[in-house]
Design a protein around this motif. Sequence first.
Motif, PDB file in Angstrom:
ATOM      1  N   PHE A 174       8.972   4.114  -3.868  1.00  0.00           N
ATOM      2  CA  PHE A 174       8.607   5.212  -4.750  1.00  0.00           C
ATOM      3  C   PHE A 174       9.329   5.098  -6.084  1.00  0.00           C
ATOM      4  N   ALA A 175       8.616   5.405  -7.166  1.00  0.00           N
ATOM      5  CA  ALA A 175       9.194   5.395  -8.519  1.00  0.00           C
ATOM      6  C   ALA A 175       8.925   6.739  -9.192  1.00  0.00           C
ATOM      7  N   LEU A 176       9.964   7.296  -9.788  1.00  0.00           N
ATOM      8  CA  LEU A 176       9.888   8.560 -10.514  1.00  0.00           C
ATOM      9  C   LEU A 176      10.368   8.312 -11.936  1.00  0.00           C
ATOM     10  N   SER A 177       9.598   8.759 -12.926  1.00  0.00           N
ATOM     11  CA  SER A 177       9.998   8.564 -14.315  1.00  0.00           C
ATOM     12  C   SER A 177       9.658   9.796 -15.148  1.00  0.00           C
TER      13      SER A 177
ATOM     14  N   PRO B  66       0.805  -1.231   0.000  1.00  0.00           N
ATOM     15  CA  PRO B  66       0.000   0.000   0.000  1.00  0.00           C
ATOM     16  C   PRO B  66       0.839   1.283   0.000  1.00  0.00           C
ATOM     17  N   GLU B  67       2.073   1.211   0.451  1.00  0.00           N
ATOM     18  CA  GLU B  67       2.916   2.413   0.478  1.00  0.00           C
ATOM     19  C   GLU B  67       3.631   2.677  -0.853  1.00  0.00           C
ATOM     20  N   ASN B  68       3.561   1.749  -1.796  1.00  0.00           N
ATOM     21  CA  ASN B  68       4.151   1.977  -3.113  1.00  0.00           C
ATOM     22  C   ASN B  68       3.457   3.160  -3.781  1.00  0.00           C
ATOM     23  N   ALA B  69       4.263   4.042  -4.390  1.00  0.00           N
ATOM     24  CA  ALA B  69       3.718   5.240  -5.021  1.00  0.00           C
ATOM     25  C   ALA B  69       4.557   5.590  -6.243  1.00  0.00           C
ATOM     26  N   PHE B  70       4.001   6.470  -7.106  1.00  0.00           N
ATOM     27  CA  PHE B  70       4.748   6.874  -8.295  1.00  0.00           C
ATOM     28  C   PHE B  70       4.414   8.302  -8.694  1.00  0.00           C
ATOM     29  N   VAL B  71       5.359   8.902  -9.402  1.00  0.00           N
ATOM     30  CA  VAL B  71       5.146  10.116 -10.180  1.00  0.00           C
ATOM     31  C   VAL B  71       5.734   9.830 -11.556  1.00  0.00           C
ATOM     32  N   ASP B  72       4.913  10.013 -12.579  1.00  0.00           N
ATOM     33  CA  ASP B  72       5.351   9.825 -13.961  1.00  0.00           C
ATOM     34  C   ASP B  72       5.209  11.163 -14.672  1.00  0.00           C
ATOM     35  N   LEU B  73       6.296  11.642 -15.240  1.00  0.00           N
ATOM     36  CA  LEU B  73       6.315  12.914 -15.950  1.00  0.00           C
ATOM     37  C   LEU B  73       6.313  12.646 -17.450  1.00  0.00           C
ATOM     38  N   ASN B  74       5.356  13.221 -18.152  1.00  0.00           N
ATOM     39  CA  ASN B  74       5.244  13.087 -19.598  1.00  0.00           C
ATOM     40  C   ASN B  74       5.378  14.489 -20.179  1.00  0.00           C
ATOM     41  N   PHE B  75       6.478  14.731 -20.884  1.00  0.00           N
ATOM     42  CA  PHE B  75       6.799  16.063 -21.412  1.00  0.00           C
ATOM     43  C   PHE B  75       6.635  16.035 -22.925  1.00  0.00           C
ATOM     44  N   ARG B  76       5.564  16.659 -23.417  1.00  0.00           N
ATOM     45  CA  ARG B  76       5.284  16.708 -24.855  1.00  0.00           C
ATOM     46  C   ARG B  76       5.776  18.043 -25.394  1.00  0.00           C
TER      47      ARG B  76
END
Length: 128
Positions: A101-104, A57-67
């Motif tokens: 945490f995952a950041l992409s 439950p503590e797994n989280a993400f931010v995914d950045l999509n730059f167009r």
Amino acid sequence: MPHLTVEYSANLEGRADIGALCDRLLKTVLETDLFEVGAVRVRALRADHFAIADQLPENAFVDLNFRIGKGRSAEEKKRAGEAILCTAAEVLAPLLAAPHFALSLEIREIDPDLSWKKNAIHPRLRGQ
């Protein structure tokens, strides 16, 4: 263009200041001097439903999509990407310190033949 979309898992509410992240990312994009002020957009979209890795439950993400539109060299795109990721990592440092945490980030070039725009902001900022 450019448009930077911040997609994030809903369990980051109260754990990350997404508004501050958007503000910092906007500043970073402008500081690259690669994009016109009136074209830049940064928006955040919360993912209410998600499943990440081992589903803790503590797994989280931010995914950045730059167009972005065409017209920048590979070196310029790389420089912009590194600056954006560095800013996001700085703002989200407490999350990156934990193993959940995952950041992409991905940069996508838009085909100008398949992109239509009307922007009333440009004339105002250009003083026209």
